[in-house]
Design an enzyme around this catalytic site. Structure first.
Site, mmCIF file in Angstrom:
data_model
loop_
_atom_site.group_PDB
_atom_site.id
_atom_site.type_symbol
_atom_site.label_atom_id
_atom_site.label_comp_id
_atom_site.label_asym_id
_atom_site.label_seq_id
_atom_site.Cartn_x
_atom_site.Cartn_y
_atom_site.Cartn_z
ATOM 1 N N PHE A 152 0.801 -1.231 0.000
ATOM 2 C CA PHE A 152 0.000 0.000 0.000
ATOM 3 C C PHE A 152 0.829 1.274 0.000
ATOM 4 O O PHE A 152 0.324 2.345 -0.323
ATOM 5 C CB PHE A 152 -0.943 0.013 1.221
ATOM 6 C CG PHE A 152 -0.277 0.402 2.521
ATOM 7 C CD1 PHE A 152 -0.039 1.740 2.814
ATOM 8 C CD2 PHE A 152 0.142 -0.551 3.440
ATOM 9 C CE1 PHE A 152 0.593 2.107 4.002
ATOM 10 C CE2 PHE A 152 0.769 -0.198 4.620
ATOM 11 C CZ PHE A 152 1.002 1.141 4.903
ATOM 12 N N LYS A 193 -1.302 -6.284 -9.872
ATOM 13 C CA LYS A 193 -2.289 -6.440 -8.787
ATOM 14 C C LYS A 193 -1.931 -5.398 -7.725
ATOM 15 O O LYS A 193 -1.016 -5.576 -6.942
ATOM 16 C CB LYS A 193 -2.189 -7.857 -8.197
ATOM 17 C CG LYS A 193 -3.434 -8.369 -7.510
ATOM 18 C CD LYS A 193 -3.842 -7.671 -6.237
ATOM 19 C CE LYS A 193 -3.145 -8.034 -4.964
ATOM 20 N NZ LYS A 193 -3.562 -7.136 -3.839
ATOM 21 N N GLU A 247 -5.102 -3.641 -2.330
ATOM 22 C CA GLU A 247 -6.543 -3.366 -2.235
ATOM 23 C C GLU A 247 -6.829 -2.146 -1.359
ATOM 24 O O GLU A 247 -7.931 -1.614 -1.364
ATOM 25 C CB GLU A 247 -7.303 -4.607 -1.720
ATOM 26 C CG GLU A 247 -6.938 -5.094 -0.321
ATOM 27 C CD GLU A 247 -5.694 -5.976 -0.268
ATOM 28 O OE1 GLU A 247 -4.826 -5.867 -1.163
ATOM 29 O OE2 GLU A 247 -5.580 -6.764 0.695
ATOM 30 N N SER A 279 4.971 -7.230 3.144
ATOM 31 C CA SER A 279 5.499 -7.646 4.457
ATOM 32 C C SER A 279 6.242 -8.983 4.341
ATOM 33 O O SER A 279 5.978 -9.777 3.423
ATOM 34 C CB SER A 279 4.343 -7.761 5.445
ATOM 35 O OG SER A 279 3.434 -8.736 4.977
ATOM 36 N N CYS A 330 9.691 1.288 3.667
ATOM 37 C CA CYS A 330 10.531 0.137 4.032
ATOM 38 C C CYS A 330 11.960 0.586 4.298
ATOM 39 O O CYS A 330 12.767 -0.187 4.802
ATOM 40 C CB CYS A 330 10.496 -0.904 2.932
ATOM 41 S SG CYS A 330 11.239 -0.306 1.431
ATOM 42 N N GLU A 368 8.818 -4.673 13.144
ATOM 43 C CA GLU A 368 8.598 -3.566 12.208
ATOM 44 C C GLU A 368 7.333 -2.824 12.642
ATOM 45 O O GLU A 368 6.251 -3.412 12.695
ATOM 46 C CB GLU A 368 8.436 -4.089 10.781
ATOM 47 C CG GLU A 368 8.167 -2.977 9.794
ATOM 48 C CD GLU A 368 8.047 -3.443 8.351
ATOM 49 O OE1 GLU A 368 7.444 -4.489 8.103
ATOM 50 O OE2 GLU A 368 8.568 -2.726 7.474
HETATM 51 P P1 NAD Z 1 1.168 -6.816 2.814
HETATM 52 O O1 NAD Z 1 2.173 -7.909 2.837
HETATM 53 O O2 NAD Z 1 0.079 -6.850 3.818
HETATM 54 O O3 NAD Z 1 0.441 -6.762 1.380
HETATM 55 C C1 NAD Z 1 1.162 -6.734 0.186
HETATM 56 C C2 NAD Z 1 0.364 -7.435 -0.904
HETATM 57 O O4 NAD Z 1 0.188 -8.808 -0.554
HETATM 58 C C3 NAD Z 1 -1.015 -6.842 -1.134
HETATM 59 O O5 NAD Z 1 -1.214 -6.712 -2.520
HETATM 60 C C4 NAD Z 1 -1.963 -7.870 -0.524
HETATM 61 O O6 NAD Z 1 -3.173 -7.975 -1.243
HETATM 62 C C5 NAD Z 1 -1.186 -9.167 -0.618
HETATM 63 N N1 NAD Z 1 -1.449 -10.076 0.517
HETATM 64 C C6 NAD Z 1 -1.576 -9.713 1.824
HETATM 65 N N2 NAD Z 1 -1.778 -10.811 2.580
HETATM 66 C C7 NAD Z 1 -1.776 -11.876 1.752
HETATM 67 C C8 NAD Z 1 -1.934 -13.282 1.949
HETATM 68 N N3 NAD Z 1 -2.137 -13.797 3.146
HETATM 69 N N4 NAD Z 1 -1.876 -14.087 0.865
HETATM 70 C C9 NAD Z 1 -1.673 -13.582 -0.358
HETATM 71 N N5 NAD Z 1 -1.511 -12.252 -0.604
HETATM 72 C C10 NAD Z 1 -1.564 -11.417 0.432
HETATM 73 O O7 NAD Z 1 1.986 -5.442 2.885
HETATM 74 P P2 NAD Z 1 1.434 -3.952 3.056
HETATM 75 O O8 NAD Z 1 0.902 -3.773 4.432
HETATM 76 O O9 NAD Z 1 0.579 -3.592 1.909
HETATM 77 O O10 NAD Z 1 2.794 -3.114 2.904
HETATM 78 C C11 NAD Z 1 3.655 -2.836 3.974
HETATM 79 C C12 NAD Z 1 4.804 -3.813 4.012
HETATM 80 O O11 NAD Z 1 5.513 -3.757 2.792
HETATM 81 C C13 NAD Z 1 5.831 -3.457 5.085
HETATM 82 O O12 NAD Z 1 6.244 -4.636 5.714
HETATM 83 C C14 NAD Z 1 6.969 -2.834 4.295
HETATM 84 O O13 NAD Z 1 8.248 -2.935 4.904
HETATM 85 C C15 NAD Z 1 6.906 -3.627 3.038
HETATM 86 N N6 NAD Z 1 7.556 -2.929 1.945
HETATM 87 C C16 NAD Z 1 8.776 -3.373 1.551
HETATM 88 C C17 NAD Z 1 9.463 -2.722 0.548
HETATM 89 C C18 NAD Z 1 10.824 -3.184 0.118
HETATM 90 O O14 NAD Z 1 11.317 -2.666 -0.864
HETATM 91 N N7 NAD Z 1 11.453 -4.115 0.810
HETATM 92 C C19 NAD Z 1 8.888 -1.608 -0.070
HETATM 93 C C20 NAD Z 1 7.622 -1.192 0.345
HETATM 94 C C21 NAD Z 1 6.960 -1.862 1.358
#
Ligand code: NAD
Length: 492
Positions: A152, A176, A179, A229, A284, A385
């Site tokens: 997000f 994708k 959401e 994440s 991140c 985190e």
């Molecule tokens: P998230 O992992 O909750 O969601 C990311 C994506 O995964 C979304 O599109 C979501 O629909 C999907 N998703 C979530 N749960 C799922 C599941 N159980 N099964 C399948 N798909 C699933 O992450 P977020 O809250 O949107 O973003 C924040 C996280 O992203 C933080 O941990 C941050 O550190 C990380 N991040 C990392 C970087 C990097 O470059 N390392 C960059 C930006 C964000």
């Protein structure tokens, strides 16, 4: 009453209403108000997108790379012309300030620019006469249909760490979005449509877990990029790899910065505050732990406390606001619970940002900058985190202890050192276990011509996003050995 519209998918060059009966509300986090609905699309819609992308791949891969990048030149201009509008959309659904959103779009555009160089970047190599009359060459070919699953926090930039490289290399693509923030991609796809790209080359499927699982299991999808994440990154990496796909997953982080006593304290404080509180700490690469060494404790603690208190918090669209809300009510509650946990583990709450009163925005999801002092280095708050505007201070006596602390973490996304000593800087650069290092600077997303590195539990895979790594990720090598008569010249 204001009508709230449901967003569409973009598949095979058409805007389609999803067949699903499930949808989620999308919020403006500064207002705590619903601004759209996003469909939780189904696996059959993923299949529709894959079939369109597979069909488009047949002619797209045969389109010369020089011709493919012409669409990217057009897209770059469209993104630039619409930057202000896109930035407002990012702020509206994600909460960050307008300046941060514009910076994000600029980084997206830079990736399009770099990908325009792909005709040269995907060149192969040839060795003539490895034996008499025999030549050997390595050529790069696209993989086929690839997909990106996004988080997000950067709805405009993160898809562009992958998308322009993927299509310039001759692949076709599915995006994708998160959401929680699907509006930005909806607008960007309206611009993609204007480029005249052949139908099916880039597709948009909104949704959540069902869409992700369908991407992971679809036999025609060859490459998957994920940012989000760590627990989800691990899941996607293992399920995607088990299904034989090329997968790259960028995960979470817990980023430390070390401050030595000889650092320029005014500059260090300004940079540390920007790093910890920029985008409300939802980056991140955000600083989360500040480790002061020796005498730096007193000066840095005083300075960062003052700076944190002065940060102007509000709606990111308003003039003069330096920090917006966090993404959701759930996030706000989770961050507040972690602040409480830190205090209960023995840390001193120097600045408490919980439940601030932000004039005019009583329903927004705000957390003000928060500073915890003397955080237990092995406590939960030092390891988890937080993904919010919370900076934990830890004090140690030597740089060796500080580097050991940095290297003891499960993550390895970013680490910074602030000092005036060249040898301390060199030691840190050499020994710190993180993929992105800052010396006297907070690490922003690397420029588009560098890979976005990340180590340990911040990254699963081999090739990262952006630059030459992206070209390698989105191509597969083929080695060809050829024998032709070496006396051919005499036949004519
Ligand atoms: P998230 O992992 O909750 O969601 C990311 C994506 O995964 C979304 O599109 C979501 O629909 C999907 N998703 C979530 N749960 C799922 C599941 N159980 N099964 C399948 N798909 C699933 O992450 P977020 O809250 O949107 O973003 C924040 C996280 O992203 C933080 O941990 C941050 O550190 C990380 N991040 C990392 C970087 C990097 O470059 N390392 C960059 C930006 C964000």
């Amino acid at each position: 009453m204001e009508t709230i519209s449901t967003l569409s998918n973009y598949i095979n060059g058409k805007w389609l209403v999803s067949h699903t009966t499930h949808e989620l509300e999308v919020f403006n986090p500064a207002l705590g108000k619903v601004i759209a609905k996003v469909p939780l699309s189904t696996s059959s819609e993923v299949d529709e997108a894959v079939q369109a992308a597979s069909e488009a791949f047949i002619t797209w891969r045969r389109t010369p790379a020089t011709e493919r990048v012409q669409y990217l030149f057009t897209l770059k201009n469209l993104l630039q012309e619409n930057c202000e509008d896109l930035a407002r959309t990012i702020t509206t659904e994600c909460g960050k300030t307008l300046a941060e959103s514009k910076g994000e779009m600029q980084r997206a555009i830079e990736n399009v620019e770099v990908a325009c160089g792909i005709p040269m970047m995907m060149q192969g190599t040839i060795s003539e006469d490895i034996a008499r009359g025999i030549d050997e060459m390595m050529i790069r070919q696209p993989l086929g249909v690839c997909a990106v699953i996004c988080p997000f926090n950067f709805p405009g930039m993160i898809p562009f760490w992958f998308l322009p490289y993927a299509i310039a290399c001759g692949n076709t693509y599915i995006v994708k979005p998160s959401e929680k923030v699907p509006l930005t991609m909806q607008k960007i796809f309206q611009l993609i449509e204007k480029t005249g790209l052949p139908k099916g080359v880039i597709n948009l499927v909104n949704g959540a877990k069902e869409v992700v699982d369908a991407i992971l299991d679809h036999p025609q999808i060859r490459g998957i990029s994920f940012v989000g994440s760590t627990p989800v990154a691990k899941y996607i990496y293992s399920r995607g790899a088990t299904n034989g796909k090329r997968v790259q997953c960028q995960g979470g982080a817990k980023n430390p910065i070390i401050i030595l006593p000889d650092a320029d304290m005014e500059m260090t404080t300004r940079i540390a505050a920007d790093s910890a509180f920029g985008c409300a700490g939802q980056r991140c690469l955000a600083a989360s732990l500040a480790v002061t060494v020796g005498e730096a404790k007193r000066t840095f603690t005083e300075a960062i406390t003052e700076t944190a208190k002065k940060r102007v918090v509000g709606n990111g669209l308003d003039e003069g606001v330096e920090m917006g809300p966090v993404i959701s009510a759930d996030s706000q509650a989770r961050i507040e619970a972690l602040i409480y946990k830190g205090a209960s583990e023995g840390a001193k709450l120097l600045v408490d940002g919980r439940r601030p009163q932000i004039s005019g925005y009583k329903n927004g999801y705000f957390v003000r900058p928060t500073i915890l002092q003397d955080v237990n280095p092995i406590g939960e708050i030092a390891k988890t985190e937080i993904f919010g505007p919370v900076l934990s201070l830890i004090h140690l006596d030597t740089i060796d202890e500080a580097i050991s602390l940095v290297n003891s973490g499960q993550y390895g996304n970013m680490a910074c050192l602030f000092t005036n000593s060249g040898s301390a800087a060199r030691k840190f650069r050499y020994e710190a276990e993180a993929g992105n290092i800052g010396i006297n600077i907070g690490v922003a997303a690397p420029m588009a011509f560098f890979p976005f590195s990340g180590w340990k539990e911040s990254f699963f895979g081999d090739l990262h996003g952006q630059g030459t790594h992206a070209v390698e990720f989105f191509t597969q090598t083929k080695v060809v050995v050829e024998r032709w008569r070496h006396d051919w010249g005499r036949q004519f």
